[in-house]
Write a protein that holds these residues in place. Structure first.
Motif, PDB file in Angstrom:
ATOM      1  N   ILE A  38       0.844  -1.199   0.000  1.00  0.00           N
ATOM      2  CA  ILE A  38       0.000   0.000   0.000  1.00  0.00           C
ATOM      3  C   ILE A  38       0.878   1.246   0.000  1.00  0.00           C
ATOM      4  N   LYS A  39       0.485   2.226  -0.793  1.00  0.00           N
ATOM      5  CA  LYS A  39       1.282   3.446  -0.928  1.00  0.00           C
ATOM      6  C   LYS A  39       0.942   4.472   0.141  1.00  0.00           C
TER       7      LYS A  39
ATOM      8  N   GLY B 154       0.133   7.539  -0.056  1.00  0.00           N
ATOM      9  CA  GLY B 154      -0.374   8.456  -1.065  1.00  0.00           C
ATOM     10  C   GLY B 154      -1.406   7.734  -1.898  1.00  0.00           C
ATOM     11  N   LYS B 155      -1.886   8.392  -2.949  1.00  0.00           N
ATOM     12  CA  LYS B 155      -2.833   7.738  -3.845  1.00  0.00           C
ATOM     13  C   LYS B 155      -2.091   6.685  -4.673  1.00  0.00           C
ATOM     14  N   ASP B 156      -2.865   5.773  -5.253  1.00  0.00           N
ATOM     15  CA  ASP B 156      -2.252   4.657  -5.984  1.00  0.00           C
ATOM     16  C   ASP B 156      -1.373   5.117  -7.139  1.00  0.00           C
TER      17      ASP B 156
ATOM     18  N   ASP C  41       0.276   8.073  -7.192  1.00  0.00           N
ATOM     19  CA  ASP C  41       1.281   9.050  -6.745  1.00  0.00           C
ATOM     20  C   ASP C  41       2.691   8.506  -6.948  1.00  0.00           C
TER      21      ASP C  41
ATOM     22  N   TYR D  98       0.551   8.039   6.229  1.00  0.00           N
ATOM     23  CA  TYR D  98      -0.567   7.285   5.653  1.00  0.00           C
ATOM     24  C   TYR D  98      -1.857   8.093   5.669  1.00  0.00           C
TER      25      TYR D  98
ATOM     26  N   ARG E  92      -2.681   9.552   2.034  1.00  0.00           N
ATOM     27  CA  ARG E  92      -3.626   8.613   1.413  1.00  0.00           C
ATOM     28  C   ARG E  92      -5.079   8.926   1.774  1.00  0.00           C
ATOM     29  N   LYS E  93      -5.296   9.436   2.986  1.00  0.00           N
ATOM     30  CA  LYS E  93      -6.665   9.693   3.445  1.00  0.00           C
ATOM     31  C   LYS E  93      -7.016  11.176   3.533  1.00  0.00           C
TER      32      LYS E  93
ATOM     33  N   LYS F 148       6.373  10.726   0.720  1.00  0.00           N
ATOM     34  CA  LYS F 148       5.133  10.615  -0.051  1.00  0.00           C
ATOM     35  C   LYS F 148       5.383   9.840  -1.349  1.00  0.00           C
TER      36      LYS F 148
ATOM     37  N   SER G  75       5.923   3.033  -0.935  1.00  0.00           N
ATOM     38  CA  SER G  75       5.086   1.985  -0.347  1.00  0.00           C
ATOM     39  C   SER G  75       5.429   1.850   1.133  1.00  0.00           C
TER      40      SER G  75
ATOM     41  N   ASP H 295      -8.379  -0.854   3.935  1.00  0.00           N
ATOM     42  CA  ASP H 295      -7.823  -0.358   2.671  1.00  0.00           C
ATOM     43  C   ASP H 295      -7.506  -1.528   1.732  1.00  0.00           C
TER      44      ASP H 295
END
Length: 517
Positions: free
Chosen positions: A74-75, A77-79, A81, A157, A161-162, A333, A336, A493
């Motif tokens: 999981i990153k 950031g956004k997938d 990014d 995170y 990401r959120k 940022k 992973s 997530d």
């Protein structure tokens, strides 16, 4: 926005009031404050020392679990990014984050002190030297950077990401939801503020004391609590002016000077301090450190020694977790979770081990050659250990002055960064907080550290150690709960991403079937 501003003011005002009360009480009730610190120190270390060891052990297990689990992909950031910095830039910043006042202060004195008074066995022997190096590796190796990685993961995170505020309280959203914006979240952020204040105060106290004793060792200027306080005041003015005037180029120059001066000292000491001895010592210590890592993590064989060393260190690292965690999160940022944990835990830890191996190894080698000169200096005043080491090497007239310069730039860099973090924590997670707020926290840090020095008198470092352990205790509990919150968020997530993946697969199959038909 109005709710956010109200939240910002609440955290700021409560933090200011408590900090001001602490300073005033320290000034006017010095003996009583010292007595309270000592009582709290005894209470926490006697009854909860085991909890520090278990908590840090839990953090390591948690970090390893994330690395080997599917959640590691999981990153932060956004997938889609991408990392903000190249690998080289990122690694360089993580290495830079591994250098500070504490490492400069303890790299010579700690191994010698363990050699003279080991946690087990007889001091002054070959086995005591090997144990001393292993314990120093243990205190400065993997454990502190895993603590920082967990603290940074919670920030990175949920921010990247959120899209939650860049605050410690945001890491608890999976557990308490929108209440992170209420009293519970504010309390968490206030505790993070005070953990940061005392963690940084400990480092600033160590650094200023080392500068003062260095001046006395080199030029005979007497080191007293007043001298130390004057040094703190002068450097506080320097980094506060730099913060509020926006002298970013000057601060970057200081950071670069710290890195290059640190590397120069390492190379110089390695070459002239006995390179073969250092390499042999490093190899042996590294193997012993890895072999005893699990047992040492949970060892409770000498509680009195643990209270003064390991538990102090774990509390110190936990107190620094909001500060260093913010730094490592900010530059990570797009990485992973697996990349983040491995890099933050292993790269700076590896640098620290090399640093300790060179300084500590050279100290033991030169101590033998000089018939115990360095151990005698440490026994008399352990804050002068670095200068005693340099005195046994060439160009002492130059290196002694450069050592003070190195301590000062480490001092200024840490304090400047800490003011930024404190301002961020008290402004609702604003990643570019107001300069006046940064300047105010700069002055507050200086005042608080000076008060701790004056309260401690001749036992200033003991007062700082005590304050750090006391302030870090509630934040340790917060970090334990944070692990469960992060795990809950990652589980949700990952499940969501798997469902999306399956949905896309079904769409692809459907499209293919239509094409065939």
């Amino acid at each position: 926005m109005q709710e956010k501003k109200a939240k910002d003011r609440t955290v700021l005002y409560v933090s200011i009031v408590i900090a001001a009360l602490f300073v005033l009480v320290s000034m006017f009730f010095t003996e009583a404050t010292n007595a309270v610190f000592n009582q709290l120190f005894a209470l926490i270390t006697t009854n909860f020392g085991w909890l520090y060891l278990l908590a840090v052990g839990l953090f390591i297990v948690f970090a390893i679990g994330l690395v080997i689990s599917p959640y590691g992909k999981i990153k932060l950031g956004k997938d889609d990014d991408k990392p903000e910095f190249t690998n080289f830039q990122w690694f360089s910043m993580l290495f830079g984050g591994g250098m500070g006042i504490g490492l400069v202060f303890w790299s010579v004195s700690e191994p010698i002190m363990h050699f003279l008074s080991p946690p087990m066995g007889e001091g002054g022997t070959q086995s005591a030297m090997e144990l001393a190096m292993r314990v120093s590796f243990f205190h400065w190796g993997l454990h502190p950077w895993v603590i920082f990685a967990i603290g940074g993961l919670g920030l990175a995170y949920f921010q990247f990401r959120k899209d939650l505020p860049f605050l410690i309280s945001s890491a608890f959203y999976p557990l308490i939801g929108e209440r992170i914006h209420g009293p519970i979240g504010k309390t968490i952020d206030i505790i993070a503020v005070f953990a940061t204040i005392f963690g940084v105060a400990t480092s600033l106290g160590l650094g200023s004391t080392q500068i003062a004793t260095g001046l006395e060792y080199i030029w005979g200027i007497e080191s007293t609590p007043i001298t130390v306080s004057i040094i703190i005041a002068i450097i506080t003015v320097i980094f506060t002016l730099a913060t509020v005037s926006g002298l970013h180029k000057a601060m970057q120059a200081a950071a670069n000077l710290k890195i290059w001066l640190s590397i120069a000292f390492m190379v110089f000491i390695f070459v002239f301090g006995g390179s073969v001895f250092i390499l042999n010592n490093f190899t042996n210590t590294l193997g012993s450190y890895i072999q005893n890592l699990v047992g040492q993590t949970f060892w409770m064989g000498n509680v009195e020694w643990l209270n003064g060393w390991t538990i102090f260190y774990w509390a110190w690292w936990i107190a620094w977790a909001p500060f260093v965690g913010q730094f490592v999160a900010r530059v990570s940022k797009g990485r992973s979770i697996r990349e983040f944990i491995l890099a933050v835990s292993l790269l700076p830890a590896g640098f620290s081990l090399i640093w300790i191996a060179i300084y500590g190894g050279a100290a033991f080698n030169l101590n033998t050659i000089s018939n115990g000169f360095i151990e005698a200096a440490v026994g008399a005043d352990y804050t002068t250990a670095l200068f005693a080491l340099l005195q046994q090497l060439p160009l002492y007239g130059i290196t002694s002055i450069l050592a003070i310069v190195l301590i000062v730039v480490c001092f200024v860099g840490a304090a400047n960064s800490a003011t930024y973090v404190l301002a961020m924590l008290t402004s609702g997670g604003d990643m570019d907080p107001d300069k006046k707020l940064r300047g105010g926290w700069g002055i507050a840090q200086g005042l608080i550290t000076i008060m701790l020095i004056l309260v401690g008198g001749t036992s200033a470092l003991k007062a700082l150690q005590t304050a750090s352990i006391v302030a870090a205790f509630p934040y340790m509990l917060i970090m334990i709960v944070m692990c469960f919150s992060i795990l809950k968020a990652l589980k949700a997530d990952y499940s969501e991403s798997q469902l999306l993946k399956k949905s896309n697969e079904f769409k692809d199959v459907g499209s293919a079937q239509k094409a065939i038909d």
